[in-house]
Design a protein around this motif. Structure first.
Motif, short mmCIF file in Angstrom:
data_model
loop_
_atom_site.label_atom_id
_atom_site.label_comp_id
_atom_site.label_asym_id
_atom_site.label_seq_id
_atom_site.Cartn_x
_atom_site.Cartn_y
_atom_site.Cartn_z
N ASN A 47 44.73 71.08 34.86
CA ASN A 47 44.55 70.41 33.57
C ASN A 47 43.34 69.48 33.51
OD1 ASN A 47 45.22 67.98 34.85
ND2 ASN A 47 47.38 68.10 34.27
N TYR A 48 42.57 69.40 34.59
CA TYR A 48 41.44 68.47 34.59
C TYR A 48 40.28 69.07 33.81
CZ TYR A 48 37.69 65.41 36.14
OH TYR A 48 36.63 64.54 36.17
N ASP A 49 39.80 68.33 32.84
CA ASP A 49 38.65 68.74 32.04
C ASP A 49 37.53 67.73 32.31
OD1 ASP A 49 36.99 69.93 30.22
OD2 ASP A 49 37.98 69.10 28.44
N PRO A 50 36.53 68.09 33.11
CA PRO A 50 35.49 67.12 33.48
C PRO A 50 34.80 66.56 32.24
CG PRO A 50 35.31 69.09 34.83
CD PRO A 50 36.30 69.40 33.74
N PRO A 51 34.52 65.27 32.23
CA PRO A 51 33.81 64.68 31.09
C PRO A 51 32.41 65.27 30.95
CG PRO A 51 34.69 62.98 32.56
CD PRO A 51 34.83 64.28 33.27
N THR A 52 31.91 65.27 29.74
CA THR A 52 30.51 65.60 29.48
C THR A 52 29.80 64.33 29.01
OG1 THR A 52 31.01 66.28 27.21
CG2 THR A 52 31.02 68.00 28.92
N TYR A 53 28.52 64.25 29.30
CA TYR A 53 27.77 63.04 29.02
C TYR A 53 26.54 63.36 28.19
CZ TYR A 53 30.71 61.54 32.87
OH TYR A 53 31.80 61.30 33.67
N PRO A 54 26.12 62.43 27.33
CA PRO A 54 24.93 62.68 26.51
C PRO A 54 23.66 62.65 27.35
CG PRO A 54 25.74 60.43 26.20
CD PRO A 54 26.75 61.14 27.03
#
Length: 297
Positions: A47-54
Protein backbone atom coordinates in the motif's frame (compact mmCIF):
# COMPACT_ATOMS: atom_id res chain seq x y z
CA UNK A 1 16.25 -6.78 25.29
CA UNK A 2 18.65 -8.23 22.76
CA UNK A 3 21.97 -7.05 21.49
CA UNK A 4 24.10 -8.16 18.59
CA UNK A 5 27.66 -9.35 18.38
CA UNK A 6 28.83 -7.72 15.15
CA UNK A 7 32.45 -8.90 15.04
CA UNK A 8 31.45 -11.06 12.11
CA UNK A 9 27.86 -9.91 11.73
CA UNK A 10 26.54 -13.32 12.70
CA UNK A 11 26.22 -13.53 16.48
CA UNK A 12 23.06 -12.80 18.45
CA UNK A 13 22.61 -13.09 22.20
CA UNK A 14 19.97 -12.32 24.80
CA UNK A 15 20.74 -9.51 27.25
CA UNK A 16 17.48 -9.51 29.18
CA UNK A 17 13.89 -10.64 29.28
CA UNK A 18 12.19 -8.05 27.08
CA UNK A 19 10.41 -9.67 24.11
CA UNK A 20 11.40 -8.40 20.71
CA UNK A 21 9.55 -9.31 17.53
CA UNK A 22 12.44 -8.93 15.12
CA UNK A 23 16.19 -8.60 15.28
CA UNK A 24 17.90 -8.65 11.96
CA UNK A 25 21.62 -8.55 11.40
CA UNK A 26 22.77 -8.60 7.81
CA UNK A 27 26.55 -8.72 7.52
CA UNK A 28 28.00 -6.33 5.00
CA UNK A 29 30.03 -9.31 3.92
CA UNK A 30 26.95 -10.30 1.92
CA UNK A 31 26.59 -10.98 -1.75
CA UNK A 32 23.22 -10.58 -3.37
CA UNK A 33 21.29 -11.51 -0.22
CA UNK A 34 17.72 -10.28 0.14
CA UNK A 35 16.16 -10.25 3.59
CA UNK A 36 12.43 -10.55 4.16
CA UNK A 37 10.83 -9.33 7.36
CA UNK A 38 7.39 -9.85 8.80
CA UNK A 39 4.60 -7.77 7.27
CA UNK A 40 1.69 -6.39 9.23
CA UNK A 41 1.29 -2.77 10.27
CA UNK A 42 1.31 0.06 7.80
CA UNK A 43 3.09 1.17 5.73
CA UNK A 44 3.62 -1.96 3.64
CA UNK A 45 4.95 -2.66 0.19
CA UNK A 46 1.39 -3.38 -0.96
CA UNK A 47 0.00 0.00 0.00
CA UNK A 48 2.98 2.37 0.06
CA UNK A 49 2.70 5.12 -2.54
CA UNK A 50 5.99 7.09 -2.62
CA UNK A 51 5.50 10.86 -2.47
CA UNK A 52 6.19 12.96 -5.55
CA UNK A 53 7.87 16.34 -5.28
CA UNK A 54 7.74 19.49 -7.41
CA UNK A 55 10.66 20.63 -9.51
CA UNK A 56 12.95 23.16 -7.88
CA UNK A 57 11.51 26.62 -8.62
CA UNK A 58 13.46 29.73 -9.58
CA UNK A 59 13.93 32.42 -6.94
CA UNK A 60 11.10 34.53 -8.34
CA UNK A 61 8.66 31.61 -8.41
CA UNK A 62 8.85 30.54 -4.76
CA UNK A 63 5.55 30.20 -2.92
CA UNK A 64 5.25 31.68 0.56
CA UNK A 65 5.88 28.27 2.16
CA UNK A 66 8.96 27.44 0.06
CA UNK A 67 12.66 28.15 0.66
CA UNK A 68 15.57 27.77 -1.75
CA UNK A 69 19.11 26.89 -0.64
CA UNK A 70 22.26 27.11 -2.72
CA UNK A 71 25.68 27.39 -1.09
CA UNK A 72 26.91 29.45 -4.04
CA UNK A 73 24.41 32.26 -3.52
CA UNK A 74 26.05 35.65 -2.91
CA UNK A 75 25.16 37.71 0.14
CA UNK A 76 23.24 40.22 -1.97
CA UNK A 77 20.91 37.55 -3.30
CA UNK A 78 20.23 36.37 0.25
CA UNK A 79 19.70 39.89 1.62
CA UNK A 80 17.16 40.72 -1.07
CA UNK A 81 15.18 37.49 -0.69
CA UNK A 82 14.12 36.29 2.75
CA UNK A 83 13.31 32.88 1.23
CA UNK A 84 16.82 32.28 -0.14
CA UNK A 85 19.74 30.84 1.87
CA UNK A 86 23.31 29.70 1.32
CA UNK A 87 23.25 27.41 4.37
CA UNK A 88 20.79 24.58 4.95
CA UNK A 89 20.74 25.11 8.71
CA UNK A 90 19.57 28.69 8.33
CA UNK A 91 16.69 27.65 6.09
CA UNK A 92 15.58 24.94 8.52
CA UNK A 93 15.77 27.35 11.47
CA UNK A 94 13.51 29.88 9.69
CA UNK A 95 11.05 27.37 8.24
CA UNK A 96 7.60 26.84 9.67
CA UNK A 97 5.74 23.54 9.84
CA UNK A 98 4.77 22.29 6.40
CA UNK A 99 7.43 24.25 4.47
CA UNK A 100 9.27 22.83 1.47
CA UNK A 101 13.03 23.47 1.41
CA UNK A 102 14.58 23.03 -2.04
CA UNK A 103 18.33 22.43 -2.09
CA UNK A 104 20.63 22.95 -5.07
CA UNK A 105 24.12 21.41 -5.12
CA UNK A 106 26.09 24.64 -5.04
CA UNK A 107 29.57 23.97 -3.69
CA UNK A 108 28.36 21.49 -1.09
CA UNK A 109 27.35 21.91 2.54
CA UNK A 110 29.59 21.29 5.55
CA UNK A 111 27.09 21.61 8.37
CA UNK A 112 25.56 19.61 11.17
CA UNK A 113 21.87 20.52 11.03
CA UNK A 114 18.90 19.69 13.25
CA UNK A 115 15.39 19.31 11.85
CA UNK A 116 12.97 20.04 14.69
CA UNK A 117 10.06 21.20 12.49
CA UNK A 118 7.93 19.24 10.03
CA UNK A 119 9.51 20.14 6.68
CA UNK A 120 10.32 18.52 3.35
CA UNK A 121 13.99 18.57 2.32
CA UNK A 122 13.98 18.26 -1.47
CA UNK A 123 17.37 18.02 -3.14
CA UNK A 124 17.99 18.60 -6.82
CA UNK A 125 19.76 15.25 -7.07
CA UNK A 126 21.74 12.88 -4.88
CA UNK A 127 24.55 12.56 -7.45
CA UNK A 128 26.25 9.52 -8.89
CA UNK A 129 28.08 8.68 -5.66
CA UNK A 130 28.90 10.23 -2.30
CA UNK A 131 31.21 12.85 -3.84
CA UNK A 132 28.66 14.95 -5.74
CA UNK A 133 25.02 15.99 -5.99
CA UNK A 134 23.38 17.85 -3.11
CA UNK A 135 26.07 16.88 -0.63
CA UNK A 136 25.72 17.50 3.11
CA UNK A 137 28.72 16.53 5.22
CA UNK A 138 28.77 16.92 8.98
CA UNK A 139 31.03 19.63 10.37
CA UNK A 140 32.39 17.36 13.10
CA UNK A 141 30.15 18.71 15.88
CA UNK A 142 27.38 16.14 15.49
CA UNK A 143 25.35 14.18 12.93
CA UNK A 144 25.21 15.72 9.48
CA UNK A 145 21.40 15.52 9.62
CA UNK A 146 19.61 15.06 12.95
CA UNK A 147 15.86 14.60 12.65
CA UNK A 148 13.74 15.28 15.72
CA UNK A 149 10.35 16.05 14.16
CA UNK A 150 7.57 13.86 12.78
CA UNK A 151 6.27 13.89 9.20
CA UNK A 152 9.62 14.87 7.66
CA UNK A 153 10.50 13.98 4.06
CA UNK A 154 14.12 13.77 2.85
CA UNK A 155 14.83 13.07 -0.81
CA UNK A 156 17.60 13.33 -3.40
CA UNK A 157 20.44 14.20 -1.02
CA UNK A 158 23.90 12.79 -0.32
CA UNK A 159 24.52 12.78 3.45
CA UNK A 160 28.01 12.01 4.71
CA UNK A 161 29.08 11.38 8.29
CA UNK A 162 32.13 13.10 9.74
CA UNK A 163 33.12 11.50 13.08
CA UNK A 164 29.39 11.11 13.81
CA UNK A 165 26.34 9.39 12.30
CA UNK A 166 25.39 10.71 8.89
CA UNK A 167 21.66 10.65 9.76
CA UNK A 168 20.33 10.48 13.32
CA UNK A 169 16.72 10.07 14.45
CA UNK A 170 16.46 11.42 17.97
CA UNK A 171 13.45 11.05 20.24
CA UNK A 172 12.28 14.43 21.54
CA UNK A 173 11.05 12.83 24.74
CA UNK A 174 11.18 9.55 26.61
CA UNK A 175 7.80 8.56 25.16
CA UNK A 176 7.93 9.70 21.55
CA UNK A 177 10.16 8.50 18.72
CA UNK A 178 10.39 10.14 15.30
CA UNK A 179 7.39 8.98 13.24
CA UNK A 180 6.14 9.09 9.64
CA UNK A 181 9.53 9.74 8.06
CA UNK A 182 9.79 9.32 4.28
CA UNK A 183 13.48 8.88 3.42
CA UNK A 184 13.73 8.35 -0.34
CA UNK A 185 16.39 8.23 -3.05
CA UNK A 186 19.31 9.39 -0.92
CA UNK A 187 22.95 8.34 -0.59
CA UNK A 188 24.13 7.90 3.01
CA UNK A 189 27.82 7.35 3.78
CA UNK A 190 28.90 6.16 7.22
CA UNK A 191 32.27 7.41 8.46
CA UNK A 192 35.04 5.42 10.12
CA UNK A 193 33.68 3.63 13.20
CA UNK A 194 30.28 5.30 12.82
CA UNK A 195 26.71 4.49 11.76
CA UNK A 196 25.17 5.72 8.52
CA UNK A 197 21.49 5.90 9.51
CA UNK A 198 21.00 5.69 13.28
CA UNK A 199 17.53 5.54 14.85
CA UNK A 200 18.16 6.49 18.46
CA UNK A 201 15.54 4.64 20.51
CA UNK A 202 13.34 5.99 23.25
CA UNK A 203 13.61 4.73 26.82
CA UNK A 204 9.91 4.01 27.33
CA UNK A 205 6.48 4.33 25.73
CA UNK A 206 4.65 2.65 22.85
CA UNK A 207 5.99 3.77 19.48
CA UNK A 208 4.10 3.50 16.23
CA UNK A 209 6.63 4.89 13.84
CA UNK A 210 5.64 4.07 10.27
CA UNK A 211 9.02 5.20 8.92
CA UNK A 212 10.01 4.37 5.34
CA UNK A 213 13.49 3.88 3.88
CA UNK A 214 12.96 3.53 0.12
CA UNK A 215 15.39 3.34 -2.80
CA UNK A 216 18.41 4.69 -0.92
CA UNK A 217 22.08 3.71 -1.15
CA UNK A 218 23.82 3.11 2.17
CA UNK A 219 27.60 2.97 1.94
CA UNK A 220 30.80 4.09 3.71
CA UNK A 221 33.13 7.04 3.34
CA UNK A 222 36.36 6.78 1.40
CA UNK A 223 38.26 3.71 2.65
CA UNK A 224 36.58 3.76 6.06
CA UNK A 225 35.55 0.87 8.31
CA UNK A 226 32.07 1.78 9.51
CA UNK A 227 30.15 0.19 12.37
CA UNK A 228 26.69 -0.24 10.85
CA UNK A 229 25.12 1.14 7.69
CA UNK A 230 21.60 1.24 9.21
CA UNK A 231 20.93 0.73 12.93
CA UNK A 232 17.36 0.76 14.23
CA UNK A 233 17.37 -0.12 17.91
CA UNK A 234 14.71 -0.90 20.47
CA UNK A 235 15.91 0.94 23.54
CA UNK A 236 15.34 0.07 27.18
CA UNK A 237 11.64 -0.66 27.36
CA UNK A 238 9.16 -2.78 29.25
CA UNK A 239 6.55 -5.03 27.73
CA UNK A 240 6.16 -4.96 23.94
CA UNK A 241 7.22 -1.37 23.31
CA UNK A 242 9.73 -2.01 20.52
CA UNK A 243 9.80 0.27 17.47
CA UNK A 244 7.33 -0.89 14.86
CA UNK A 245 6.03 -0.52 11.34
CA UNK A 246 9.20 0.20 9.37
CA UNK A 247 9.19 -0.33 5.62
CA UNK A 248 12.73 -0.89 4.28
CA UNK A 249 12.40 -1.53 0.56
CA UNK A 250 14.52 -1.47 -2.59
CA UNK A 251 17.65 -0.07 -0.92
CA UNK A 252 21.27 -0.91 -1.63
CA UNK A 253 23.67 -1.64 1.22
CA UNK A 254 27.17 -1.58 -0.18
CA UNK A 255 30.84 -1.22 0.69
CA UNK A 256 31.99 -1.62 -2.89
CA UNK A 257 31.96 1.96 -4.12
CA UNK A 258 32.30 2.98 -7.72
CA UNK A 259 36.02 3.48 -8.44
CA UNK A 260 38.09 5.48 -9.00
CA UNK A 261 36.51 8.34 -7.02
CA UNK A 262 35.94 6.45 -3.75
CA UNK A 263 37.90 3.55 -2.27
CA UNK A 264 36.06 0.49 -1.05
CA UNK A 265 35.29 0.41 2.66
CA UNK A 266 34.17 -2.11 5.25
CA UNK A 267 31.45 -2.47 7.83
CA UNK A 268 30.53 -5.21 10.28
CA UNK A 269 26.77 -4.89 9.80
CA UNK A 270 24.68 -3.69 6.88
CA UNK A 271 21.30 -3.59 8.59
CA UNK A 272 20.42 -4.02 12.26
CA UNK A 273 16.66 -3.91 12.85
CA UNK A 274 14.74 -4.35 16.08
CA UNK A 275 11.12 -3.69 15.19
CA UNK A 276 7.66 -5.20 15.29
CA UNK A 277 5.48 -5.57 12.20
CA UNK A 278 8.07 -4.35 9.69
CA UNK A 279 8.76 -5.23 6.08
CA UNK A 280 12.27 -5.62 4.70
CA UNK A 281 12.31 -6.66 1.06
CA UNK A 282 13.87 -6.25 -2.37
CA UNK A 283 17.09 -4.82 -0.92
CA UNK A 284 20.50 -5.50 -2.41
CA UNK A 285 23.74 -6.31 -0.57
CA UNK A 286 26.47 -6.21 -3.25
CA UNK A 287 29.63 -7.20 -1.41
CA UNK A 288 31.74 -10.30 -0.90
CA UNK A 289 31.06 -13.12 1.56
CA UNK A 290 28.07 -14.58 3.35
CA UNK A 291 24.95 -12.80 4.58
CA UNK A 292 23.18 -13.59 7.85
CA UNK A 293 19.50 -13.25 8.75
CA UNK A 294 18.31 -14.07 12.26
CA UNK A 295 14.84 -13.68 13.70
CA UNK A 296 14.14 -13.91 17.41
CA UNK A 297 10.54 -14.47 18.53
Amino acid sequence: MYSTDTDDGSGLRSAGAVAMALVMVVSMLAIGGVAAGSAAAQPTADNYDPPTYPDIPDIGDLDSDQFLVNSSFEDGEIDDNDQVFNELGGAIDDAESGFEIFIEPGEGYEESVVVDTQVDLIGENAGDDQTDGVRLEGDGTGPALEIQADLVDVTEMTIVGNDAPAVQLTAQSSTDNVKDLDFLNNIVAADDGQVGFNADPMSMGSPFEQNVLFQNEFTVTDGATADTLVFIGGGVVTGDEQPDSYLIEDNEFRTQNAPPTVDDGLTTTSLHLEADDSEVLENDFPAVGEGVFEEVP
